[in-house]
Design a protein around this motif. Structure first.
Motif, PDB file in Angstrom:
ATOM      1  N   ASP A   1      16.582  34.506  31.498  1.00  0.00           N
ATOM      2  CA  ASP A   1      15.480  35.250  30.907  1.00  0.00           C
ATOM      3  C   ASP A   1      15.985  36.218  29.836  1.00  0.00           C
ATOM      4  O   ASP A   1      15.875  35.952  28.658  1.00  0.00           O
ATOM      5  N   CYS A   2      16.634  37.328  30.254  1.00  0.00           N
ATOM      6  CA  CYS A   2      16.906  38.414  29.304  1.00  0.00           C
ATOM      7  C   CYS A   2      17.984  38.095  28.276  1.00  0.00           C
ATOM      8  O   CYS A   2      17.967  38.635  27.183  1.00  0.00           O
ATOM      9  N   ARG A   3      18.941  37.241  28.642  1.00  0.00           N
ATOM     10  CA  ARG A   3      20.104  36.925  27.797  1.00  0.00           C
ATOM     11  C   ARG A   3      20.949  38.146  27.495  1.00  0.00           C
ATOM     12  O   ARG A   3      21.706  38.171  26.531  1.00  0.00           O
TER      13      ARG A   3
ATOM     14  N   CYS B   1      19.045  40.823  33.977  1.00  0.00           N
ATOM     15  CA  CYS B   1      18.146  40.303  35.019  1.00  0.00           C
ATOM     16  C   CYS B   1      18.872  39.517  36.101  1.00  0.00           C
ATOM     17  O   CYS B   1      18.365  39.369  37.206  1.00  0.00           O
ATOM     18  N   GLY B   2      20.029  38.949  35.809  1.00  0.00           N
ATOM     19  CA  GLY B   2      20.802  38.193  36.796  1.00  0.00           C
ATOM     20  C   GLY B   2      20.340  36.768  37.001  1.00  0.00           C
ATOM     21  O   GLY B   2      20.927  36.021  37.788  1.00  0.00           O
TER      22      GLY B   2
ATOM     23  N   CYS C   1      20.573  34.148  35.191  1.00  0.00           N
ATOM     24  CA  CYS C   1      21.473  33.099  34.702  1.00  0.00           C
ATOM     25  C   CYS C   1      22.777  33.023  35.505  1.00  0.00           C
ATOM     26  O   CYS C   1      23.675  32.261  35.137  1.00  0.00           O
TER      27      CYS C   1
ATOM     28  N   CYS D   1      25.026  34.378  30.467  1.00  0.00           N
ATOM     29  CA  CYS D   1      24.540  34.756  29.132  1.00  0.00           C
ATOM     30  C   CYS D   1      25.504  35.672  28.399  1.00  0.00           C
ATOM     31  O   CYS D   1      25.572  35.626  27.167  1.00  0.00           O
TER      32      CYS D   1
END
Ligand code: FES
Length: 328
Positions: A264-266, A270-271, A273, A305
């Motif tokens: 999500d956040c890249r 957010c964790g 990935c 990410c």
């Protein structure tokens, strides 16, 4: 599952240097929504060594129909800042509608804003908004030198003695314990800066016994402990192997190779990935703020990410099992 981004066509209308090594670029954007909150960010399609990539930048306050960003020329950059620095009026790219994961709560009796270097970009918008709404705030702005501080004149005029700057070259140092001790129990801190500053802030905040929900922060994805090197990634469950160049992210290469990833956040926040580390030849440069220091030392998971291997080969398990979801 993949994160879906809605892209808008954008044309550069202004590009100028606003502080030492800091460049501001303004884009006219087609179909842009009317407004966005301070702390919002946009994803921008860039080209790095001729290859397409996506980088994320905070959006600055600006006129309707435009988006402005500021980028620091960074010695460890994976190439995004080089692209931004080369942009000239008339150049075109695509970017996404702003999103916000670094929002003001509007519930605090006092706001402490802390910026480290180019981390001023979301903090600048927050300071303007809080001041315009008569909120009680203090901004502590730290950087290597005064010359590297973007928006210094505007912030001095806006905040007066509510702004304190800490220039490392002048021997001035930010004391997080003192800053947090001056906050009332329902005060909140918002921090954007390099990984070291965020780690120190998290530890000082925990030590002060305050609720973690009242500390909010944002990190830069290209801010590692080691310089970027190329490395190989093997995906254990698929038997696939890819090469990540020094100017690429592991997540970007895996997605490009058609490997299903959740993200999500890249930006290491957010964790989503996170992948399991099955085997690694050498050191892992953890660049996220999602895992605790203990979890990073365990080296069993990493955020694809932003985090990287320092050369060699790494074997991962993405944990993605679409067949399990389908069978339920
Ligand atoms: S996508 Fe959010 S931590 Fe990687």
């Amino acid at each position: 599952m993949r994160s879906r981004l809605e892209w808008r066509r954008a044309r550069v209308v202004e590009a100028r240097t606003i502080a030492e090594d800091v460049r501001a670029v303004t884009f006219a954007v087609e179909g842009l929504s009317a407004s966005f909150d301070p702390g919002s960010h946009t994803n921008i399609k860039v080209r790095i060594n001729g290859e397409p990539a996506i980088r994320t930048y905070t959006v600055l306050p600006g006129p309707p129909g435009t988006l402005s960003i500021a980028a620091k020329r960074h010695p460890n950059s994976r190439g995004g800042s080089v692209f931004i620095w080369q942009l000239q009026p008339g150049d075109e790219t695509e970017l996404t509608e702003p999103e916000n994961r670094f929002e003001l709560s509007w519930r605090a009796s006092r706001y402490l804003l802390i910026a480290g270097g180019i981390g001023i970009t979301p903090i600048y918008g927050m300071a303007r908004t809080l001041a315009s709404r008569g909120q009680t705030l203090r901004l502590a702005y730290a950087a290597k030198s005064r010359q590297q501080m973007a928006f210094l004149d505007e912030l001095t005029a806006l905040l007066g003695d509510r702004l304190q700057i800490f220039a490392q070259d002048d021997g001035e140092a930010l004391d997080l314990d003192t800053e947090f001790a001056a906050l009332p129990p329902d005060g909140e801190a918002y921090i954007c800066g390099p990984l070291g500053l965020l780690e120190a802030a998290r530890q000082a905040w925990q030590k002060s016994g305050r609720s973690m929900s009242r500390l909010r922060y944002e990190v830069f994805g290209d801010n590692g402990r080691f310089a970027e090197q190329a490395f190989d990634v093997e995906v254990a469950e698929l038997g696939a192997r890819v090469r990540v160049r020094a100017d690429q992210s592991m997540l970007g290469v895996l997605v490009e190779a058609g490997i299903d990833m959740v993200f999500d956040c890249r930006r290491g926040e957010c964790g989503l990935c996170a992948v399991n580390i099955v085997e690694a030849d050498g050191v892992i440069d953890h660049r996220d703020v999602f895992f605790s220091e203990i979890e990073r030392q365990e080296n069993s998971r990493m955020c694809a990410c932003v985090s990287r291997a320092c050369g060699g080969r790494i074997v991962i398990d993405t944990g993605y099992r679409p067949d399990l979801t389908a069978a339920e």
